[in-house]
Design a protein around this motif. Structure first.
Motif, PDB file in Angstrom:
ATOM      1  N   LEU A 255      69.177  36.911  46.308  1.00 40.42           N
ATOM      2  CA  LEU A 255      69.480  37.972  47.259  1.00 40.42           C
ATOM      3  C   LEU A 255      68.175  38.630  47.677  1.00 40.42           C
ATOM      4  N   PHE A 256      67.903  38.609  48.974  1.00 42.34           N
ATOM      5  CA  PHE A 256      66.709  39.236  49.522  1.00 42.34           C
ATOM      6  C   PHE A 256      67.132  40.452  50.346  1.00 42.34           C
ATOM      7  N   VAL A 257      66.550  41.599  50.062  1.00 38.49           N
ATOM      8  CA  VAL A 257      66.849  42.822  50.805  1.00 38.49           C
ATOM      9  C   VAL A 257      65.615  43.111  51.653  1.00 38.49           C
ATOM     10  N   ILE A 258      65.755  42.927  52.960  1.00 37.51           N
ATOM     11  CA  ILE A 258      64.586  42.828  53.832  1.00 37.51           C
ATOM     12  C   ILE A 258      64.538  43.947  54.863  1.00 37.51           C
ATOM     13  N   GLY A 259      63.405  44.629  54.907  1.00 33.85           N
ATOM     14  CA  GLY A 259      63.139  45.591  55.972  1.00 33.85           C
ATOM     15  C   GLY A 259      62.502  44.874  57.134  1.00 33.85           C
ATOM     16  N   THR A 260      63.111  44.967  58.312  1.00 29.06           N
ATOM     17  CA  THR A 260      62.617  44.225  59.475  1.00 29.06           C
ATOM     18  C   THR A 260      61.684  45.049  60.355  1.00 29.06           C
ATOM     19  N   GLY A 261      61.374  46.284  59.921  1.00 33.92           N
ATOM     20  CA  GLY A 261      60.451  47.092  60.700  1.00 33.92           C
ATOM     21  C   GLY A 261      61.103  47.707  61.925  1.00 33.92           C
ATOM     22  N   PRO A 262      60.302  48.127  62.901  1.00 38.54           N
ATOM     23  CA  PRO A 262      60.830  48.835  64.075  1.00 38.54           C
ATOM     24  C   PRO A 262      61.785  48.006  64.924  1.00 38.54           C
TER      25      PRO A 262
ATOM     26  N   ASP B 172      70.156  30.916  53.351  1.00 34.81           N
ATOM     27  CA  ASP B 172      71.330  30.215  53.860  1.00 34.81           C
ATOM     28  C   ASP B 172      72.144  31.112  54.782  1.00 34.81           C
ATOM     29  N   CYS B 173      72.196  32.433  54.464  1.00 28.88           N
ATOM     30  CA  CYS B 173      72.962  33.362  55.291  1.00 28.88           C
ATOM     31  C   CYS B 173      72.228  34.695  55.373  1.00 28.88           C
ATOM     32  N   VAL B 174      72.534  35.439  56.427  1.00 30.16           N
ATOM     33  CA  VAL B 174      71.886  36.726  56.677  1.00 30.16           C
ATOM     34  C   VAL B 174      72.965  37.748  57.019  1.00 30.16           C
ATOM     35  N   ALA B 175      72.919  38.895  56.351  1.00 32.90           N
ATOM     36  CA  ALA B 175      73.895  39.957  56.576  1.00 32.90           C
ATOM     37  C   ALA B 175      73.194  41.189  57.126  1.00 32.90           C
ATOM     38  N   GLY B 176      73.863  41.877  58.066  1.00 35.26           N
ATOM     39  CA  GLY B 176      73.255  43.084  58.605  1.00 35.26           C
ATOM     40  C   GLY B 176      74.100  43.743  59.667  1.00 35.26           C
TER      41      GLY B 176
ATOM     42  N   ILE C  35      76.575  39.663  48.548  1.00 37.47           N
ATOM     43  CA  ILE C  35      76.498  39.371  47.119  1.00 37.47           C
ATOM     44  C   ILE C  35      77.424  38.216  46.760  1.00 37.47           C
ATOM     45  N   ASN C  36      78.628  38.231  47.305  1.00 34.70           N
ATOM     46  CA  ASN C  36      79.583  37.154  47.029  1.00 34.70           C
ATOM     47  C   ASN C  36      79.049  35.800  47.503  1.00 34.70           C
ATOM     48  N   GLU C  37      78.417  35.795  48.677  1.00 37.91           N
ATOM     49  CA  GLU C  37      77.838  34.553  49.177  1.00 37.91           C
ATOM     50  C   GLU C  37      76.710  34.070  48.270  1.00 37.91           C
ATOM     51  N   ALA C  38      75.866  34.994  47.846  1.00 42.16           N
ATOM     52  CA  ALA C  38      74.749  34.618  46.973  1.00 42.16           C
ATOM     53  C   ALA C  38      75.247  34.050  45.645  1.00 42.16           C
ATOM     54  N   LEU C  39      76.293  34.654  45.099  1.00 40.54           N
ATOM     55  CA  LEU C  39      76.818  34.208  43.807  1.00 40.54           C
ATOM     56  C   LEU C  39      77.450  32.818  43.884  1.00 40.54           C
ATOM     57  N   LYS C  40      77.664  32.317  45.089  1.00 41.48           N
ATOM     58  CA  LYS C  40      78.164  30.944  45.245  1.00 41.48           C
ATOM     59  C   LYS C  40      77.045  29.921  45.079  1.00 41.48           C
TER      60      LYS C  40
ATOM     61  N   ALA D 280      76.792  40.987  31.281  1.00 40.48           N
ATOM     62  CA  ALA D 280      75.908  40.079  31.993  1.00 40.48           C
ATOM     63  C   ALA D 280      75.999  38.683  31.403  1.00 40.48           C
ATOM     64  N   SER D 281      76.028  37.693  32.260  1.00 47.10           N
ATOM     65  CA  SER D 281      76.079  36.310  31.809  1.00 47.10           C
ATOM     66  C   SER D 281      75.417  35.443  32.852  1.00 47.10           C
ATOM     67  N   ASP D 282      75.240  34.155  32.552  1.00 47.55           N
ATOM     68  CA  ASP D 282      74.613  33.254  33.503  1.00 47.55           C
ATOM     69  C   ASP D 282      75.428  33.127  34.777  1.00 47.55           C
ATOM     70  N   ASN D 283      76.708  33.439  34.715  1.00 46.73           N
ATOM     71  CA  ASN D 283      77.572  33.316  35.882  1.00 46.73           C
ATOM     72  C   ASN D 283      77.490  34.513  36.818  1.00 46.73           C
ATOM     73  N   ASN D 284      76.819  35.564  36.417  1.00 43.24           N
ATOM     74  CA  ASN D 284      76.700  36.719  37.305  1.00 43.24           C
ATOM     75  C   ASN D 284      75.268  37.233  37.347  1.00 43.24           C
ATOM     76  N   THR D 285      74.344  36.292  37.473  1.00 44.02           N
ATOM     77  CA  THR D 285      72.923  36.608  37.554  1.00 44.02           C
ATOM     78  C   THR D 285      72.409  36.333  38.962  1.00 44.02           C
ATOM     79  N   LEU D 286      71.640  37.269  39.479  1.00 45.94           N
ATOM     80  CA  LEU D 286      71.031  37.134  40.801  1.00 45.94           C
ATOM     81  C   LEU D 286      69.522  37.290  40.691  1.00 45.94           C
ATOM     82  N   GLU D 287      68.795  36.415  41.365  1.00 52.75           N
ATOM     83  CA  GLU D 287      67.384  36.676  41.592  1.00 52.75           C
ATOM     84  C   GLU D 287      67.297  37.554  42.828  1.00 52.75           C
ATOM     85  N   ILE D 288      66.460  38.598  42.778  1.00 56.61           N
ATOM     86  CA  ILE D 288      66.429  39.568  43.870  1.00 56.61           C
ATOM     87  C   ILE D 288      65.001  39.924  44.243  1.00 56.61           C
TER      88      ILE D 288
END
Length: 336
Positions: free
Chosen positions: A52-59, A77-81, A114-119, A186-194
């Motif tokens: 999961l990447f939380v990205i500031g796109t600037g002005p 793979d997907c972008v939310a905003g 988050i749901n998409e990332a966990l897939k 917490a378990s391996d099934n609900n871990t996110l790299e962020i």
């Protein structure tokens, strides 16, 4: 080529646009991969590790978005905003699955991302300006904590698995008060790299266009009382004015909120001269940007909206030609 989904079991209004080569059909993947700009089938395979990447796109203008932000958006793979911010970066994400929502649907799109990332996918959540300033980063961490997710800092240089598992700085430990509320351990099934990627915030973009109004101490206040009681906002404005901070004001006015800016002016005037310069910047660093300088006594009559940032000077701030700056204090210490 895109397909749209306009409803789901989350009972909210949102839209998902997806590249047709992401469909379930292997035949569609083979025949349509080239038509949507995908270089190969592997471009759309979900990553093995949920990210999961939380990205500031600037002005908003692509000239002012960081290379890191572009790289991670293109690797996602997907972008939310929010729909407006999605459109501003459409050229960068044209081959991605898009999760877009309107205003006040922040919780919905974060949960969907988050749901998409966990897939097993890489998903980016975008915010205008900086993701950690009146934006989505805080909400992402709040929801991850509520869900009891284990968060690990994203490491693109592929540290060893052991060192990742030892990295607990971002690990969500559900508070004791939440025990029994269905939060899983917490378990391996609900871990996110962020990773949270900074962007140029509106206050920095606006300040640059005005000159240098933030050279000395400053405070930042939002006039939106949607999530913060107005009584608390008033206390913060008064405290900042009394302490002689330059004050950056976000969300000065909307269609439903048309009186808060006048009240803010009254509070600041209790501690500051009516002639204090106030910079007004709308749509900073976009094609329709507007830059004006007014005074504190006339601040509430300025043409402002939700895309406007106001920078109220302190007692030392000055207007010089078409610019505004706040001296740091060099002239009191050096011969200049």
């Amino acid at each position: 080529t895109t397909s749209e989904i306009k409803s789901c079991d989350c009972s909210t209004d949102f839209k998902i646009d997806s590249c047709i080569c992401k469909s379930e059909s292997d035949n569609s993947k083979k025949s349509d991969a080239a038509s949507c700009g995908c270089q190969s089938e592997s471009d759309h395979r979900p990553s093995k590790t949920p990210r999961l990447f939380v990205i500031g796109t600037g002005p908003g203008d692509l000239n002012h978005i960081s290379k890191r932000a572009v790289d991670l958006l293109q690797a996602s793979d997907c972008v939310a905003g929010y729909t407006t911010y999605i459109e501003l970066i459409r050229d960068v994400i044209k081959d991605k699955t898009i999760i877009s929502t309107g205003m006040q649907k922040e919780v919905d799109r974060v949960e969907m991302a988050i749901n998409e990332a966990l897939k097993g996918k890489s998903c980016s959540i975008v915010s205008g300006g900086d993701a950690g300033i009146y934006a989505m980063a805080g909400l992402v961490f709040e929801i991850c904590q509520k869900k009891g997710l284990r968060l690990i800092r994203y490491d693109e240089h592929e540290k060893s698995k052991e060192s990742r598992e030892d990295n607990t700085a971002y690990t969500a430990s559900p508070p004791a008060a939440m025990a029994g509320e269905g939060i899983c351990a917490a378990s391996d099934n609900n871990t996110l790299e962020i990773e949270v990627v900074p962007g140029i915030p509106a206050l920095a973009a606006g300040a640059a266009l005005l000159g240098a109004p933030l050279t000395h101490d400053f405070a930042v206040v939002s006039l939106s009382d949607l999530l913060t009681p107005w009584e608390k906002i008033e206390k913060r404005i008064s405290a900042a004015a009394q302490a002689d901070f330059v004050i950056a004001i976000y969300n000065p006015k909307s269609k439903k909120r048309d009186w808060q800016l006048e009240r803010a002016k009254e509070l600041i005037l209790e501690h500051r001269s009516g002639g204090t310069p106030v910079g007004v910047v709308t749509s900073a660093m976009r094609e329709d940007q507007k830059i004006t300088i007014t005074t504190l006594k006339d601040m509430d009559t300025a043409n402002v909206g939700m895309q406007t940032i106001l920078l109220v000077g302190n007692e030392s701030s000055v207007q010089y030609l078409d610019f505004m700056f706040t001296p740091r204090g060099y002239s009191g210490k050096y011969d200049i």
